[in-house]
Design an enzyme around this catalytic site. Structure first.
Site, PDB file in Angstrom:
ATOM      1  N   ILE A   6      38.561  36.831  48.459  1.00  0.00           N
ATOM      2  CA  ILE A   6      39.677  37.621  47.304  1.00  0.00           C
ATOM      3  C   ILE A   6      39.975  35.837  46.279  1.00  0.00           C
ATOM      4  O   ILE A   6      40.940  34.795  46.928  1.00  0.00           O
ATOM      5  CB  ILE A   6      40.503  38.171  48.046  1.00  0.00           C
ATOM      6  CG1 ILE A   6      40.688  39.458  48.473  1.00  0.00           C
ATOM      7  CG2 ILE A   6      41.793  38.905  46.800  1.00  0.00           C
ATOM      8  CD1 ILE A   6      41.598  40.169  49.123  1.00  0.00           C
ATOM      9  N   TYR A 141      40.877  34.244  26.067  1.00  0.00           N
ATOM     10  CA  TYR A 141      41.425  34.595  27.696  1.00  0.00           C
ATOM     11  C   TYR A 141      40.670  36.173  26.868  1.00  0.00           C
ATOM     12  O   TYR A 141      39.703  36.630  27.480  1.00  0.00           O
ATOM     13  CB  TYR A 141      43.212  35.687  26.940  1.00  0.00           C
ATOM     14  CG  TYR A 141      43.121  36.081  28.370  1.00  0.00           C
ATOM     15  CD1 TYR A 141      42.678  36.345  29.118  1.00  0.00           C
ATOM     16  CD2 TYR A 141      43.000  37.624  28.056  1.00  0.00           C
ATOM     17  CE1 TYR A 141      43.576  37.137  31.105  1.00  0.00           C
ATOM     18  CE2 TYR A 141      43.521  39.162  28.866  1.00  0.00           C
ATOM     19  CZ  TYR A 141      43.457  38.400  30.570  1.00  0.00           C
ATOM     20  OH  TYR A 141      43.779  39.213  31.644  1.00  0.00           O
ATOM     21  N   VAL A 177      49.856  45.856  34.461  1.00  0.00           N
ATOM     22  CA  VAL A 177      50.529  45.480  35.832  1.00  0.00           C
ATOM     23  C   VAL A 177      51.247  44.465  36.050  1.00  0.00           C
ATOM     24  O   VAL A 177      51.587  43.687  35.760  1.00  0.00           O
ATOM     25  CB  VAL A 177      49.481  45.015  36.758  1.00  0.00           C
ATOM     26  CG1 VAL A 177      49.630  45.092  38.578  1.00  0.00           C
ATOM     27  CG2 VAL A 177      48.236  46.203  36.802  1.00  0.00           C
TER      28      VAL A 177
END
Ligand SMILES: NC(=O)c1ccc[n+]([C@@H]2O[C@H](COP(=O)([O-])OP(=O)(O)OC[C@H]3O[C@@H](n4cnc5c(N)ncnc54)[C@H](OP(=O)(O)O)[C@@H]3O)[C@@H](O)[C@H]2O)c1
Length: 252
Positions: A6, A141, A177
């Site tokens: 990860i 982005y 989030v």
């Protein structure tokens, strides 16, 4: 043993996914600049993933005991928020190395290392709705996440063409989030990002998703890729009851 790599386990979604998989009994290797969770099955590799040379030197080791191997390309940055003429050029270049070059390089290295092993494998790219819809002030982005989505679709096509049904790749947008990245967004001015007040209101109203509930959904994709047909989708398409019906029980 189930093995997970990860990127970006220092905070936010990546850290929550690492914690969730450790709870499920996986062995996790995290790659980021700051430390990840403390656990006997967690190994940390301190690395600047915007450093192309360092990424190219990273070697996925042989995993003879593996029953499942996954790579979660999570590390990412939004960088300096500004309309394009005011954007910080050096940060834009760093952003592309971190958000695009690194997942592309790691995906290739992961496939070379493990594709011959007949165990289930999943590459999960942490995508964004910003790769589908333009957002002012987030030019580099948005472009980086659109690139990540397309690379995912290409690799998915290649895997299907070559009959490698044991390997799946996905780009899954998490939704909004509550992580340090969102705190960074809320610090921008309306001149830099016209929708900043809307994002502040979402935070104020407490409607942001938690990294933990996002990690539950990502865990479902990693444990049960057969439930998902399309390579690019949004985590909100995963129903909560589906998460609870299929999710791997916590071992410890
Ligand atoms: N939060 C949201 O609402 C949202 C929405 C859509 C997509 N996403 C995506 O979710 C992913 C995770 O973001 P997050 O929201 O969890 O934000 P975050 O808390 O800021 O996490 C970013 C992660 O990336 C790592 N990272 C950043 N620069 C790095 C570098 N140069 N080298 C190595 N690791 C680096 C950080 O670790 P270190 O600083 O320790 O290196 C950290 O673990 C990103 O790809 C982001 O684009 C987030």
């Amino acid at each position: 043993m189930r093995h997970a790599y990860i990127t970006g386990t220092g905070s936010g979604i990546g850290r929550a996914v690492a914690v969730r998989l450790l709870e499920e009994g996986w062995k996790v290797t995290g790659l980021s600049r700051s430390a990840g969770p403390v656990h006997e099955r967690y190994t940390h590799i301190t690395i600047d993933l915007s450093d192309e040379a360092a990424v190219m030197h990273f070697v996925f080791p042989p995993l003879p005991d593996a029953t499942r191997i996954v790579l979660v390309n999570n590390a990412g940055m939004l960088g300096h928020i500004a309309h394009t003429a005011q954007a910080d050029a050096a940060q834009q270049a760093t952003l592309f190395r971190l958000n695009v070059t690194t997942p592309v390089l790691l995906t290739g290295a992961f496939l070379r290392a493990y594709q011959a092993m007949p165990v289930p494998q999943v590459i999960l790219n942490v995508s964004s709705g910003a790769g589908k819809n333009p957002v002012d002030g987030w030019g580099a982005y948005c472009a980086s996440k659109a690139a990540l989505d397309m690379h995912t679709r290409v690799v998915d096509t290649e895997l299907r063409m070559s009959g490698k049904a044991h390997i799946r790749i996905f780009a899954v947008a998490p939704g909004v989030v509550d992580t340090p990245m969102q705190a960074h967004i809320r610090q921008s001015s309306p001149e830099q990002f016209s929708r900043v007040e809307e994002f502040k209101n979402w935070h104020h109203e407490g409607i942001l998703l938690s990294p933990e509930e996002t990690a539950l959904k990502y865990s479902l994709v990693l444990n049960h890729p057969e439930l998902f047909e399309q390579p690019v989708f949004a985590a909100k398409e995963i129903q909560t009851d589906q998460v609870h019906r299929f999710n791997t029980p916590i071992h410890q």
